[in-house]
Design a protein around this motif. Structure first.
Motif, PDB file in Angstrom:
ATOM      1  N   PHE A 697       9.063  -5.791  -5.498  1.00 39.56           N
ATOM      2  CA  PHE A 697       9.145  -5.984  -4.062  1.00 39.56           C
ATOM      3  C   PHE A 697       8.222  -5.382  -3.308  1.00 39.56           C
ATOM      4  O   PHE A 697       7.593  -5.945  -2.416  1.00 39.56           O
ATOM      5  CB  PHE A 697      10.683  -5.495  -3.444  1.00 39.56           C
ATOM      6  N   ALA A 701       5.587  -7.387  -0.912  1.00 39.25           N
ATOM      7  CA  ALA A 701       5.541  -7.005   0.505  1.00 39.25           C
ATOM      8  C   ALA A 701       4.112  -6.803   1.041  1.00 39.25           C
ATOM      9  O   ALA A 701       3.432  -5.781   0.872  1.00 39.25           O
ATOM     10  CB  ALA A 701       6.331  -5.792   0.948  1.00 39.25           C
ATOM     11  N   LYS A 706       7.906  -8.475   5.824  1.00 39.76           N
ATOM     12  CA  LYS A 706       8.415  -8.568   4.487  1.00 39.76           C
ATOM     13  C   LYS A 706       8.748  -7.276   3.869  1.00 39.76           C
ATOM     14  O   LYS A 706       9.862  -7.403   3.060  1.00 39.76           O
ATOM     15  CB  LYS A 706       7.419  -9.267   3.531  1.00 39.76           C
ATOM     16  N   GLU A 709      12.553  -7.131   4.774  1.00 38.57           N
ATOM     17  CA  GLU A 709      13.160  -8.272   4.208  1.00 38.57           C
ATOM     18  C   GLU A 709      13.540  -7.596   2.826  1.00 38.57           C
ATOM     19  O   GLU A 709      14.828  -7.533   2.423  1.00 38.57           O
ATOM     20  CB  GLU A 709      12.689  -9.432   4.240  1.00 38.57           C
ATOM     21  N   TYR A 710      12.475  -7.145   2.263  1.00 42.62           N
ATOM     22  CA  TYR A 710      12.667  -6.725   0.735  1.00 42.62           C
ATOM     23  C   TYR A 710      13.645  -5.449   0.637  1.00 42.62           C
ATOM     24  O   TYR A 710      14.464  -4.919  -0.125  1.00 42.62           O
ATOM     25  CB  TYR A 710      11.516  -6.478  -0.015  1.00 42.62           C
ATOM     26  N   LYS A 713      17.403  -6.524   0.868  1.00 48.36           N
ATOM     27  CA  LYS A 713      17.730  -6.835  -0.398  1.00 48.36           C
ATOM     28  C   LYS A 713      18.053  -5.821  -1.313  1.00 48.36           C
ATOM     29  O   LYS A 713      19.168  -5.508  -1.953  1.00 48.36           O
ATOM     30  CB  LYS A 713      16.837  -7.925  -1.041  1.00 48.36           C
TER      31      LYS A 713
END
Length: 783
Positions: A697, A701, A706, A709-710, A713
């Protein structure tokens, strides 16, 4: 589970709605009944009312001892006919057969025979007795303006002579003595019998004939069967009775029918037997045998139904059979009251010289108590006089006098001709009341009556549409409750379908439990019960089944009788098995199977290499505990006279419980140990997978958004791991450290990306400034 509870709540709401509509219908029907009573009272005030009631008892006195036969009214006079025993007398005179009476103030005053004074008649009368030694007076017959004096001339009731008179202005004009051929019974059936044709036959294992595709009849297999389903696979039906010839085929019998609306009259003759008569009601799927239909079948007014000599059957299913004294009576005539409300049906048995009088009221739609008599007559003001003949000759003949609405001519003049109801007319009001009472009758019906609410809706609509004046205040706004009833009936149609579905579902559940109980009880009956586990297993299954039975009681429309019967049977098996179990437990080594089970599970635990295997051992061990607990309850609830025996059994079970509890503790310890080993291995694998995910990730990224976002997760994966390894404190601590590490890594990556973006932005800005400065210099050198 939540969905099931929601469905149950919706079902309860739906059925509650249906019950509310039923109560609403009852309330509207009571409102309609009250307004009909008011309308009826107003009608009687406007048009007058003549009730049928006993007004007097009197005696007609004759000069000779005689057997009374009949009576007939001619204006205010009446002719009384009888037969005198001649004895040693040389001849018979007119006064030996007839007497004339004046009817005044509800009494009979003897008068002369001047009404019958006619030489030709006297000669014919004397010749009758001269040529026919067995002749005797039978009865009077009135047809239109003619009166017939009927004399039977032999023992055969069909062998008679008649004297014909013309009735004119209260006087009699003699015609002749040759008019017996004019005396005929009216048509006895006011409907047409149709014969079943061959194409109506249905072949199969149990063949039958189809009557209008609504009811199915056969006389094969040893009985006469009437079915409501076109099913030849079985011989079951809603009605059956035996036939004399068991081996007859479908073609050997004779079948006839008549379509009477909701009713179907059936005329069936099995092989070499007489006809049998039945009435089938499609609405309630009921069959009644009506032997009186052999003689006659007369239709009631307004299509209400069918009347016969000993009762009646209405379209709505009401039926009444009277214990008739005289059988074999045929329909004689129908007398209608001027108000159109009352009908008098006259039936006559010529073999016994007896009448049956049935008074039918179209509003109440019922027949009052029938009158059985040997002679009757009606005077112009509606007085009904009738008598019963004495068995022995007498001079004094009792006669009852009733006031009836069957007056001659139109109704009495009204003094309320300016009243709105007078303009409507009495007959229309009577018809409306009759239709409304039919609606009230339907509302009282059980909902098993086919298309009940649809019929109510249709009848309400038809009544409202047919009579324009129903909403008038003078008519007490009969239309208002009718509209309410129609609206409620419309709502009930859909709700009733829901109720039917619910009843079917409930019946299916009850049937399922009943089937399960039957199977269980059958298994118990054939069980050998070689060890105590067999007893405990069967008792456990019965207990579970009884729990299902208790749950069934909470279901709406459940058959409680069936449930109670199943519970009683279950209790009987429980008591029998419990007593047998106690006897078995008193034997040596009775508990050995449980000891063996514990030993087997101990061996399985020692060989268990995973936590899953220990869980399987734990489940089996818990089941052993449940069985032992049930065993203790069985022992505790039974009355054992010898306390030492009870103590011995309980002590043995308690020792097993102690051993079982120790074994459970060992299971838990080994399970926790195996879980720790398995958990550490799995946790390390998950951490490695998590590290790879972080690297992946971070590489993907390429922007601050991002990164966010990661990061989200990864945090979700960490929370899932925390949930899976919540029992291990060390793992939770490591996951906390890993969370900080993940957060720091993504934050650093995010900062780096932001810094790189800022540097690039600054470089672009500087480049742009240089380009603009160069452009300025060039522009300055332009001439």
């Amino acid at each position: 589970m939540a969905e099931t509870t929601q469905n149950q709540n919706l079902t309860q709401l739906d059925t509650g709605t249906y019950e509310i509509i039923r109560k609403r219908l009852d309330g509207h029907s009571e409102e309609l009944r009250n307004q009909l009573n008011q309308l009826n009272d107003a009608r009687k005030e406007v048009f007058g009312s003549i009730e049928t009631q006993l007004i007097a008892n009197d005696r007609i006195n004759t000069s000779n001892y005689c057997i009374a036969k009949d009576i007939i009214a001619i204006g205010d006079q009446c002719i009384f006919g009888y037969n005198v025993h001649i004895g040693l007398r040389s001849g018979i005179s007119l006064q030996d057969v007839f007497s004339i009476y004046e009817f005044q103030n509800n009494t009979f005053q003897h008068s002369s025979l001047e009404l019958l004074a006619n030489e030709k008649f006297s000669g014919d009368f004397q010749n009758l007795y001269r040529y026919y030694k067995d002749a005797f007076f039978s009865r009077f017959v009135r047809q239109g303006t003619y009166l017939y004096m009927v004399f039977q001339i032999s023992k055969n009731a069909g062998d008679f002579k008649a004297f014909k008179w013309l009735v004119k202005d209260g006087q009699l004009i003699y015609i002749d003595a040759r008019s017996e051929h004019e005396i005929k019974h009216p048509v006895q059936y006011e409907f047409r019998w149709s014969r079943v044709q061959r194409e109506m036959q249905r072949t199969g294992k149990h063949p039958h004939v189809s009557v209008l595709d609504r009811v199915f009849v056969e006389t094969v297999g040893g009985d006469l069967t009437i079915k409501v389903e076109d099913n030849t696979d079985d011989g079951l039906g809603i009605y059956r009775e035996e036939v004399e010839y068991k081996d007859q085929s479908l073609d050997d019998a004779e079948y006839m029918f008549a379509n009477l609306g909701n009713l179907i009259a059936l005329k069936i003759r099995p092989y070499q037997e007489g006809f049998r008569y039945f009435v089938y009601n499609e609405k309630i799927q009921q069959v009644r045998r009506v032997d009186a239909l052999e003689q006659s079948g007369v239709l009631l007014p307004e299509g209400h139904g069918l009347i016969f000599a000993n009762g009646y059957y209405l379209q709505t299913g009401e039926m009444k059979i009277f214990e008739q004294e005289e059988m074999g009576a045929q329909f004689e005539r129908r007398i209608v009251s001027p108000n159109g409300e009352d009908y008098l049906y006259v039936f006559y048995n010529r073999d016994k010289g007896a009448y049956v009088l049935l008074l039918y009221n179209v509003i109440a739609q019922e027949v009052e108590t029938p009158i059985y008599c040997n002679g009757f007559t009606l005077f112009e003001n509606g007085e009904l006089c009738y008598f019963k003949s004495e068995r022995e000759p007498t001079k004094h003949h009792s006669i009852q006098i009733w006031q009836t609405p069957f007056i001659k001519g139109d109704i009495l003049p009204s003094q309320h001709q300016d009243n709105y109801l007078y303009k409507v007319g009495n007959k229309d009001i009577v018809k409306v009341m009759s239709e409304c009472y039919e609606i009230l009758t339907l509302i009282k019906k059980e909902d098993t009556y086919e298309d009940l609410y649809l019929d109510i809706e249709k009848k309400c609509m038809a009544t409202i549409d047919s009579y324009y004046w129903l909403d008038r205040p003078e008519a007490f706004d009969i239309a208002a409750p009718l509209k309410k009833i129609k609206k409620s009936a419309t709502s009930a149609i859909d709700e009733y379908e829901k109720k039917i579905s619910l009843k079917a579902a409930t019946a299916a559940q009850v049937e399922s439990v009943a089937s399960k109980a039957t199977g269980l009880f059958k298994d118990i009956a054939y069980e050998s019960f070689d060890n105590v586990a067999d007893f405990v297993g069967s008792l456990s299954r019965i207990r579970s089944l009884k729990g299902e039975m208790i749950s069934l009681k909470d279901l709406r429309y459940a058959d409680l009788d069936t449930i109670v019967r199943l519970e009683e049977e279950a209790n009987q098996h429980t008591d029998r098995l419990s007593n047998a179990c106690i006897s078995f437990l008193l034997e040596e080594n009775a508990l050995l199977p449980y000891q063996t089970k514990i030993t087997e599970q101990r061996a399985l635990l020692e060989s268990a290499g995973t936590a899953r295997h220990t869980e399987e051992v734990e489940e089996a061990t818990n089941q052993i505990g449940i069985e032992l607990q049930l065993l203790i309850e069985v022992v505790s609830n039974l009355k054992i006279e010898d306390a030492t025996q009870k103590t011995s059994i309980i002590d043995g079970i308690s020792e097993l419980f102690g051993e079982l509890n120790q074994f459970k503790a060992g299971i838990k310890r080994k399970k926790n140990a195996l879980r720790s080993e398995e958990g550490a291995s799995e946790f390390n694998s998950q951490l490695q997978l998590l590290d790879q995910g972080i690297i992946n990730f971070l590489d993907m990224a390429d922007s601050p958004s991002k990164c966010d976002e990661y990061l989200t997760k990864m945090m979700v994966q960490l929370e899932e791991l925390e949930g899976r390894f919540a029992e291990f404190d060390a793992f939770i601590e490591k996951l906390g450290e890993k969370r900080e590490e993940v957060y720091a890594s993504f934050e650093n990556r995010r900062v780096q990306l932001i810094e790189a973006r800022n540097n690039r932005t600054a470089a672009l800005q500087r480049t742009a400034e240089r380009i603009i400065a160069g452009m300025r210099n060039r522009m300055a050198r332009f001439e």
